[in-house]
Design a protein around this motif. Sequence first.
Motif, PDB file in Angstrom:
ATOM      1  N   ASN A  33       8.993  -5.774   7.899  1.00 27.09           N
ATOM      2  CA  ASN A  33       7.591  -6.022   7.561  1.00 27.09           C
ATOM      3  C   ASN A  33       7.071  -5.098   6.480  1.00 27.09           C
ATOM      4  O   ASN A  33       6.091  -5.416   5.806  1.00 27.09           O
ATOM      5  N   TYR A  34       7.735  -3.966   6.261  1.00 30.85           N
ATOM      6  CA  TYR A  34       7.321  -3.100   5.156  1.00 30.85           C
ATOM      7  C   TYR A  34       7.497  -3.830   3.816  1.00 30.85           C
ATOM      8  O   TYR A  34       6.712  -3.632   2.899  1.00 30.85           O
ATOM      9  N   LEU A  35       8.534  -4.665   3.704  1.00 31.86           N
ATOM     10  CA  LEU A  35       8.714  -5.466   2.491  1.00 31.86           C
ATOM     11  C   LEU A  35       7.525  -6.404   2.291  1.00 31.86           C
ATOM     12  O   LEU A  35       7.059  -6.592   1.170  1.00 31.86           O
ATOM     13  N   ARG A  36       7.035  -6.988   3.373  1.00 32.44           N
ATOM     14  CA  ARG A  36       5.863  -7.873   3.294  1.00 32.44           C
ATOM     15  C   ARG A  36       4.625  -7.094   2.852  1.00 32.44           C
ATOM     16  O   ARG A  36       3.864  -7.557   2.005  1.00 32.44           O
ATOM     17  N   PHE A  37       4.418  -5.933   3.445  1.00 34.08           N
ATOM     18  CA  PHE A  37       3.262  -5.113   3.087  1.00 34.08           C
ATOM     19  C   PHE A  37       3.300  -4.762   1.599  1.00 34.08           C
ATOM     20  O   PHE A  37       2.296  -4.841   0.889  1.00 34.08           O
ATOM     21  N   MET A  38       4.485  -4.372   1.124  1.00 36.20           N
ATOM     22  CA  MET A  38       4.630  -3.977  -0.280  1.00 36.20           C
ATOM     23  C   MET A  38       4.474  -5.167  -1.218  1.00 36.20           C
ATOM     24  O   MET A  38       3.890  -5.041  -2.296  1.00 36.20           O
ATOM     25  N   GLU A  39       4.961  -6.333  -0.798  1.00 34.41           N
ATOM     26  CA  GLU A  39       4.800  -7.541  -1.614  1.00 34.41           C
ATOM     27  C   GLU A  39       3.321  -7.892  -1.769  1.00 34.41           C
ATOM     28  O   GLU A  39       2.861  -8.215  -2.868  1.00 34.41           O
ATOM     29  N   ARG A  40       2.573  -7.826  -0.678  1.00 31.86           N
ATOM     30  CA  ARG A  40       1.139  -8.117  -0.749  1.00 31.86           C
ATOM     31  C   ARG A  40       0.451  -7.155  -1.715  1.00 31.86           C
ATOM     32  O   ARG A  40      -0.396  -7.558  -2.512  1.00 31.86           O
ATOM     33  N   ALA A  41       0.824  -5.887  -1.626  1.00 37.47           N
ATOM     34  CA  ALA A  41       0.214  -4.886  -2.503  1.00 37.47           C
ATOM     35  C   ALA A  41       0.560  -5.152  -3.969  1.00 37.47           C
ATOM     36  O   ALA A  41      -0.302  -5.044  -4.842  1.00 37.47           O
ATOM     37  N   ARG A  42       1.837  -5.493  -4.255  1.00 31.47           N
ATOM     38  CA  ARG A  42       2.221  -5.781  -5.644  1.00 31.47           C
ATOM     39  C   ARG A  42       1.476  -6.995  -6.171  1.00 31.47           C
ATOM     40  O   ARG A  42       0.983  -6.998  -7.303  1.00 31.47           O
ATOM     41  N   SER A  43       1.376  -8.047  -5.375  1.00 29.20           N
ATOM     42  CA  SER A  43       0.666  -9.255  -5.814  1.00 29.20           C
ATOM     43  C   SER A  43      -0.800  -8.951  -6.082  1.00 29.20           C
ATOM     44  O   SER A  43      -1.371  -9.438  -7.063  1.00 29.20           O
ATOM     45  N   ASP A  44      -1.403  -8.146  -5.222  1.00 21.69           N
ATOM     46  CA  ASP A  44      -2.794  -7.759  -5.409  1.00 21.69           C
ATOM     47  C   ASP A  44      -2.958  -6.934  -6.686  1.00 21.69           C
ATOM     48  O   ASP A  44      -3.897  -7.143  -7.461  1.00 21.69           O
ATOM     49  N   MET A  45      -2.027  -6.005  -6.910  1.00 20.77           N
ATOM     50  CA  MET A  45      -2.071  -5.166  -8.106  1.00 20.77           C
ATOM     51  C   MET A  45      -1.996  -6.034  -9.365  1.00 20.77           C
ATOM     52  O   MET A  45      -2.753  -5.826 -10.315  1.00 20.77           O
TER      53      MET A  45
END
Length: 148
Positions: A36-48
Motif C-alpha cells: 500500500n505504500y506504493l499506492r500512497f506514493m502513486e497518489r502523491a505523484r499524481s497529485d504533484m
Amino acid sequence: MHAAFAPGRFEGLEHHFVLRVYFEDTDLSGVVYHANYLRFMERARSDMLALAGVDQRAVHEAGTGAYALREANIRFRAPARLGDELVVVSRLVQLRPAAVDIHQRVMRDVTIVAEAEVEAVFVSPSGRPRRQPAEWMDRFAPLVWKGN
C-alpha cells in the motif's frame, strides 16, 4: 485530475500529500500492508503532477503516451498503523527527456515511515520510451530539487 481538486500542496520545491490510514490499508495486525505504500506514493505523484499543471489524462487520451514506473526502490523504516495521519513528501530530483526521478518519503510527524527513489519513464502507447511533452519539461524544470 484537475489541479483545483488536488488535495496536496507545494511547500517550496517539495510536494506534501496528506492521507489517513484506513482499515483497508492494513493487514491483520493493524499495520499498513507493505504494497500500500506504493499506492500512497502513486497518489502523491499524481497529485504533484496535477498541481504542476500536467494533464496526464489528456495526453493519454490523445494517444501520446503515459508514465510507467521503470524502477522503485523502497526502504521501510517504521510501521504505520490504522488511524495514523501520514504525509507523503515528494521531490523531483532529476529530469531527463524521457524520464523523471522522484524521491518520496512517507512521514508520520517527524518519523520517516518509508522512503523511495522512483524512476517514471514516459512511454508511447506501444510501451516504448519516448520524449515527454515539451510543455511538461518546461513545467518540471523549475521544480527540480537542487539541495541535499
